[in-house]
Write an enzyme that holds these catalytic residues in place. Structure first.
Site, PDB file in Angstrom:
ATOM      1  CB  ALA A  21      -0.863   0.074   1.336  1.00 18.97           C
ATOM      2  CD  GLU A  67       4.467   8.206 -19.462  1.00 14.63           C
ATOM      3  OE1 GLU A  67       3.975   8.287 -20.646  1.00 14.63           O
ATOM      4  OE2 GLU A  67       4.180   7.513 -18.564  1.00 14.63           O
ATOM      5  CD  GLU A 118       4.663  -3.248  -8.902  1.00  8.35           C
ATOM      6  OE1 GLU A 118       5.569  -2.737  -8.500  1.00  8.35           O
ATOM      7  OE2 GLU A 118       3.344  -3.637  -8.445  1.00  8.35           O
TER       8      GLU A 118
END
Length: 390
Positions: free
Chosen positions: A120, A371, A367
């Site tokens: 989280a 960019e 993940e």
């Protein structure tokens, strides 16, 4: 891991994939959560593939585990995402930064499926820059009290425990990491179902309000949260890249079979040159992704053997980013080409390429977005003084 043990892991993964396929296909058409992933993973003992044997796991090295995730990825990005959330970014930080008490309390239970894990980090206003997170903690008695929202978290709605990140109250200090059991008062969960793809996987959010976390559940040292998060993402990115390799493999298998059997203009469409172009490009994507994913996995294993070696750690970090960036885009292109080979049927989720196309798009976002990863690759070439956000 020796070849015999590795072969046993892969055999168990194959058995899992064989059983899960028909369930996943039905769940996908019905747009329902696949509640058989966990029971079947328990049955085939693949809920803790890289977890050390002393904690109940299989002790897989990164190469073995990446191959397993590639095979699972053929069954769908949603199925593979569960394993990434539970193992690659759930169990991994506990294995790497957890103390002995934490490992004993959480790893064996997670291998048995008694605890389901999530990572989280992301918040509504903190995506590519986690330093903008707003979750905070303070001390009270023998507990930390956490308050804030975590958003777009894989496994959030089914997780019993999450590795959670927060600033000290008033942002007076650096981010810390916590092992948070999500079954207490002050935790409100919500499943997020309005997604472009992965309807069979659980994605959710949760809000903590003065939520009690024992001092014993601080992961690593106070203030080490950002380091733990970034280190965990190396494992997570390899898992995404490996899953994307599996998507490409399945798209190739499906497109080859369809092209051989579909007849138009008096011959199988596999004899049409432009169809052959699609097949050739999918194969090139598979071959290149396989090489890069395995190179990243080998670098991760080398870094694991010598954790104090900064050069090996940096190499593994960069290769994980490169593998994830390349494989995610290659899988998107491969799925698009497979849909084109299938023609009108490719546009239907009754067929596998269309499902892959919808699902794999997220791999260019979670993940580490395309960019962010491009900036990371460029900075490695140019030098840190050219980093875009310094």
């Amino acid at each position: 891991m020796n070849p015999t043990e590795s072969a046993h892991v892969h055999a168990d993964v194959e058995a899992f994939c064989t059983e899960i396929r028909s369930v996943e296909e039905l769940c996908y058409v019905e747009h329902t959560f696949n509640d058989q992933v966990i029971p079947l993973a328990k049955k085939h003992n693949i809920l803790g593939m890289p977890v050390p044997v002393e904690y109940g796991g299989r002790g897989s090295d990164t190469i073995t585990y990446a191959r397993a995730l590639a095979r699972i990825g053929r069954e769908g990005t949603g199925v593979r995402t569960f394993f990434s959330g539970h193992t690659s970014i759930g169990q991994y930080p506990l294995m790497t930064w957890g103390n002995e008490d934490q490992k004993k309390r959480y790893l064996p239970a997670s291998v048995r499926g008694e605890k389901i894990l999530a990572f989280a980090l992301t918040e509504p206003d903190a995506g590519s820059n986690p330093l903008e997170m707003t979750m905070q903690y303070r001390r009270q008695g023998n507990h930390f009290l956490l308050s804030g929202v975590k958003y777009l978290i894989s496994n959030a709605g089914i997780a019993t425990t999450a590795v959670c990140f927060a600033y000290p109250q008033g942002r007076q200090g650096r981010i810390s990491a916590f092992i948070v059991d999500l079954d207490g008062p002050g935790c409100a969960k919500e499943n997020l179902t309005a997604k472009m793809g992965m309807p069979t996987a659980n994605t959710g959010m949760f809000e903590l309000t003065d939520y009690k976390v024992p001092f014993a559940n601080l992961l690593g040292e106070e203030g080490e949260g950002f380091k733990i998060a970034m280190g965990t993402l190396v494992s997570g990115r390899i898992s995404v890249a490996a899953g994307c390799l599996g998507v490409i493999e399945d798209c190739l298998a499906e497109a080859l079979e369809y092209a051989k059997t579909r007849v138009q203009h008096g011959k199988p469409i596999a004899k049409h040159q432009l169809v052959q172009e699609h097949l050739a490009m999918i194969e090139m994507a598979r071959l290149a992704s396989d090489a890069l994913v395995m190179q990243a996995a080998a670098a991760k294993d080398a870094s694991h053997v010598a954790p104090a070696n900064d050069e090996l750690r940096a190499k593994a970090d960069l290769l994980a980013a490169q593998a994830k960036l390349f494989a995610a885009n290659a899988a998107w292109d491969a799925a698009d080409r497979a849909v084109q080979v299938f023609g009108g049927r490719g546009w239907s989720t009754l067929y596998r390429p269309g499902r892959h196309l919808q699902d794999v798009r997220v791999c260019r976002i979670y993940e580490g977005t395309d960019e962010i990863l491009k900036l990371k690759v460029a900075a490695a070439l140019l030098g840190r003084e050219f980093e875009a956000y310094k």
